[in-house]
Scaffold this motif. Structure first.
Motif, PDB file in Angstrom:
ATOM      1  N   ALA A  73      35.981  49.083  24.801  1.00 14.58           N
ATOM      2  CA  ALA A  73      36.435  47.273  24.314  1.00 14.58           C
ATOM      3  C   ALA A  73      35.416  46.234  24.471  1.00 14.58           C
ATOM      4  O   ALA A  73      34.723  45.560  23.719  1.00 14.58           O
ATOM      5  CB  ALA A  73      37.161  46.585  25.144  1.00 14.58           C
ATOM      6  N   GLY A  74      33.574  46.872  24.390  1.00 13.91           N
ATOM      7  CA  GLY A  74      32.649  45.887  23.958  1.00 13.91           C
ATOM      8  C   GLY A  74      31.633  45.072  26.265  1.00 13.91           C
ATOM      9  O   GLY A  74      31.123  44.223  25.336  1.00 13.91           O
ATOM     10  N   ALA A  75      32.544  45.395  27.026  1.00 13.50           N
ATOM     11  CA  ALA A  75      31.723  44.956  28.191  1.00 13.50           C
ATOM     12  C   ALA A  75      31.003  45.433  28.454  1.00 13.50           C
ATOM     13  O   ALA A  75      30.662  46.926  28.614  1.00 13.50           O
ATOM     14  CB  ALA A  75      33.387  44.472  29.735  1.00 13.50           C
ATOM     15  N   SER A  76      30.155  44.614  28.696  1.00 12.25           N
ATOM     16  CA  SER A  76      28.842  45.514  29.988  1.00 12.25           C
ATOM     17  C   SER A  76      29.169  45.036  31.330  1.00 12.25           C
ATOM     18  O   SER A  76      29.258  44.579  31.979  1.00 12.25           O
ATOM     19  CB  SER A  76      27.614  44.143  29.955  1.00 12.25           C
ATOM     20  N   LEU A  77      28.560  46.585  31.853  1.00 10.08           N
ATOM     21  CA  LEU A  77      29.140  46.488  33.069  1.00 10.08           C
ATOM     22  C   LEU A  77      27.706  46.846  33.886  1.00 10.08           C
ATOM     23  O   LEU A  77      27.093  46.632  35.409  1.00 10.08           O
ATOM     24  CB  LEU A  77      29.711  48.083  33.246  1.00 10.08           C
ATOM     25  N   GLY A  83      26.835  40.023  34.467  1.00 12.86           N
ATOM     26  CA  GLY A  83      26.578  39.088  35.338  1.00 12.86           C
ATOM     27  C   GLY A  83      27.848  39.512  36.522  1.00 12.86           C
ATOM     28  O   GLY A  83      27.493  40.125  36.863  1.00 12.86           O
ATOM     29  N   PRO A  84      28.707  38.373  37.082  1.00 16.96           N
ATOM     30  CA  PRO A  84      28.801  39.269  38.532  1.00 16.96           C
ATOM     31  C   PRO A  84      30.171  39.836  38.505  1.00 16.96           C
ATOM     32  O   PRO A  84      30.260  41.146  39.441  1.00 16.96           O
ATOM     33  CB  PRO A  84      29.736  37.267  39.035  1.00 16.96           C
ATOM     34  N   PHE A  85      30.891  39.833  37.336  1.00 13.13           N
ATOM     35  CA  PHE A  85      31.769  40.937  37.501  1.00 13.13           C
ATOM     36  C   PHE A  85      31.184  42.564  37.520  1.00 13.13           C
ATOM     37  O   PHE A  85      31.538  43.402  38.046  1.00 13.13           O
ATOM     38  CB  PHE A  85      32.847  41.114  35.685  1.00 13.13           C
ATOM     39  N   TRP A  87      28.300  43.405  38.049  1.00 12.86           N
ATOM     40  CA  TRP A  87      27.584  44.102  39.970  1.00 12.86           C
ATOM     41  C   TRP A  87      28.486  43.567  40.460  1.00 12.86           C
ATOM     42  O   TRP A  87      28.029  44.758  41.572  1.00 12.86           O
ATOM     43  CB  TRP A  87      26.466  41.743  40.130  1.00 12.86           C
ATOM     44  N   ALA A  88      29.353  43.679  40.775  1.00 18.77           N
ATOM     45  CA  ALA A  88      30.363  43.780  42.395  1.00 18.77           C
ATOM     46  C   ALA A  88      31.290  44.889  41.789  1.00 18.77           C
ATOM     47  O   ALA A  88      31.058  45.760  42.040  1.00 18.77           O
ATOM     48  CB  ALA A  88      31.917  42.440  41.511  1.00 18.77           C
ATOM     49  N   PHE A  89      30.807  45.116  40.193  1.00 16.08           N
ATOM     50  CA  PHE A  89      31.534  46.813  39.822  1.00 16.08           C
ATOM     51  C   PHE A  89      30.077  47.832  40.036  1.00 16.08           C
ATOM     52  O   PHE A  89      30.680  48.994  41.255  1.00 16.08           O
ATOM     53  CB  PHE A  89      31.092  46.675  38.658  1.00 16.08           C
ATOM     54  N   GLN A  90      28.677  47.842  40.552  1.00 18.80           N
ATOM     55  CA  GLN A  90      27.882  48.292  40.765  1.00 18.80           C
ATOM     56  C   GLN A  90      28.060  48.348  41.898  1.00 18.80           C
ATOM     57  O   GLN A  90      27.772  49.459  42.635  1.00 18.80           O
ATOM     58  CB  GLN A  90      26.920  47.619  40.084  1.00 18.80           C
ATOM     59  N   ALA A  91      27.896  47.416  42.671  1.00 19.58           N
ATOM     60  CA  ALA A  91      28.351  47.466  44.468  1.00 19.58           C
ATOM     61  C   ALA A  91      29.523  47.937  44.747  1.00 19.58           C
ATOM     62  O   ALA A  91      29.344  48.988  45.983  1.00 19.58           O
ATOM     63  CB  ALA A  91      28.197  45.662  44.814  1.00 19.58           C
ATOM     64  N   LEU A  92      31.105  48.324  43.954  1.00 14.55           N
ATOM     65  CA  LEU A  92      31.465  49.193  44.437  1.00 14.55           C
ATOM     66  C   LEU A  92      31.262  50.217  44.202  1.00 14.55           C
ATOM     67  O   LEU A  92      31.833  50.979  44.966  1.00 14.55           O
ATOM     68  CB  LEU A  92      32.975  48.525  43.481  1.00 14.55           C
ATOM     69  N   ILE A  93      30.397  51.211  43.445  1.00 19.99           N
ATOM     70  CA  ILE A  93      30.466  52.021  42.916  1.00 19.99           C
ATOM     71  C   ILE A  93      29.659  52.750  44.203  1.00 19.99           C
ATOM     72  O   ILE A  93      29.314  53.859  44.503  1.00 19.99           O
ATOM     73  CB  ILE A  93      29.890  51.818  41.751  1.00 19.99           C
ATOM     74  N   GLY A  94      28.602  51.722  43.801  1.00 17.72           N
ATOM     75  CA  GLY A  94      27.299  52.284  45.692  1.00 17.72           C
ATOM     76  C   GLY A  94      28.245  51.988  47.067  1.00 17.72           C
ATOM     77  O   GLY A  94      28.520  53.104  47.086  1.00 17.72           O
ATOM     78  N   LEU A  95      29.570  51.840  46.959  1.00 16.40           N
ATOM     79  CA  LEU A  95      30.337  52.037  47.687  1.00 16.40           C
ATOM     80  C   LEU A  95      30.963  53.451  47.899  1.00 16.40           C
ATOM     81  O   LEU A  95      30.701  54.039  49.075  1.00 16.40           O
ATOM     82  CB  LEU A  95      31.324  50.799  47.985  1.00 16.40           C
TER      83      LEU A  95
END
Length: 121
Positions: A73-77, A83-85, A87-95
């Motif tokens: 849908a075009g969201a950048s992760l 953005g903050p979303f 970064w949070a996504f990447q941190a959660l993947i790391g966890l």
């Protein structure tokens, strides 16, 4: 994210295969469970347990599916536009990967310590 989910499945399957192939006690457990299932009316009585397992796997697979849909849908992760979303996504993947590594080390350590004591893994 999906790769980490595959790693979780591989870790669990390899551990269960090791236990089944190398420790006779667990083959005996499996045979007892199958015999008890036949005595209690067959596998149909296991449907609630199987449905709970299905819901667990749905919960495990849903984030990967939602991530794929949001990217479509075009969201950048990732990257500066995340953005903050993102970064949070990447941190959660790391966890998620850290959790996999901790579980894998825990499986090995538990089996190793039990083998030293002469117990089943």
């Amino acid at each position: 994210q999906a790769f980490c989910l595959v790693l979780y499945g591989c870790r669990l399957n390899l551990f269960l295969l090791y236990r089944e192939a190398c420790i006779p006690k667990f083959s005996e457990f499996r045979d007892k469970i199958e015999e008890r299932a036949r005595e209690r009316g067959g596998r149909l009585k296991r449907v609630p347990f199987i449905l709970c397992c299905a819901l667990l796997y749905l919960g495990l697979a849903a984030p990967a599916t939602l991530t794929m849909r949001s990217v479509e849908a075009g969201a950048s992760l990732s990257g500066a536009a995340a953005g903050p979303f993102g970064w949070a996504f990447q941190a959660l993947i790391g966890l998620m990967f850290a959790g996999w590594a901790i579980a894998a080390v825990g499986d090995f350590y538990k089996s190793w310590r039990k083998a030293i004591r002469g117990e089943s893994a």
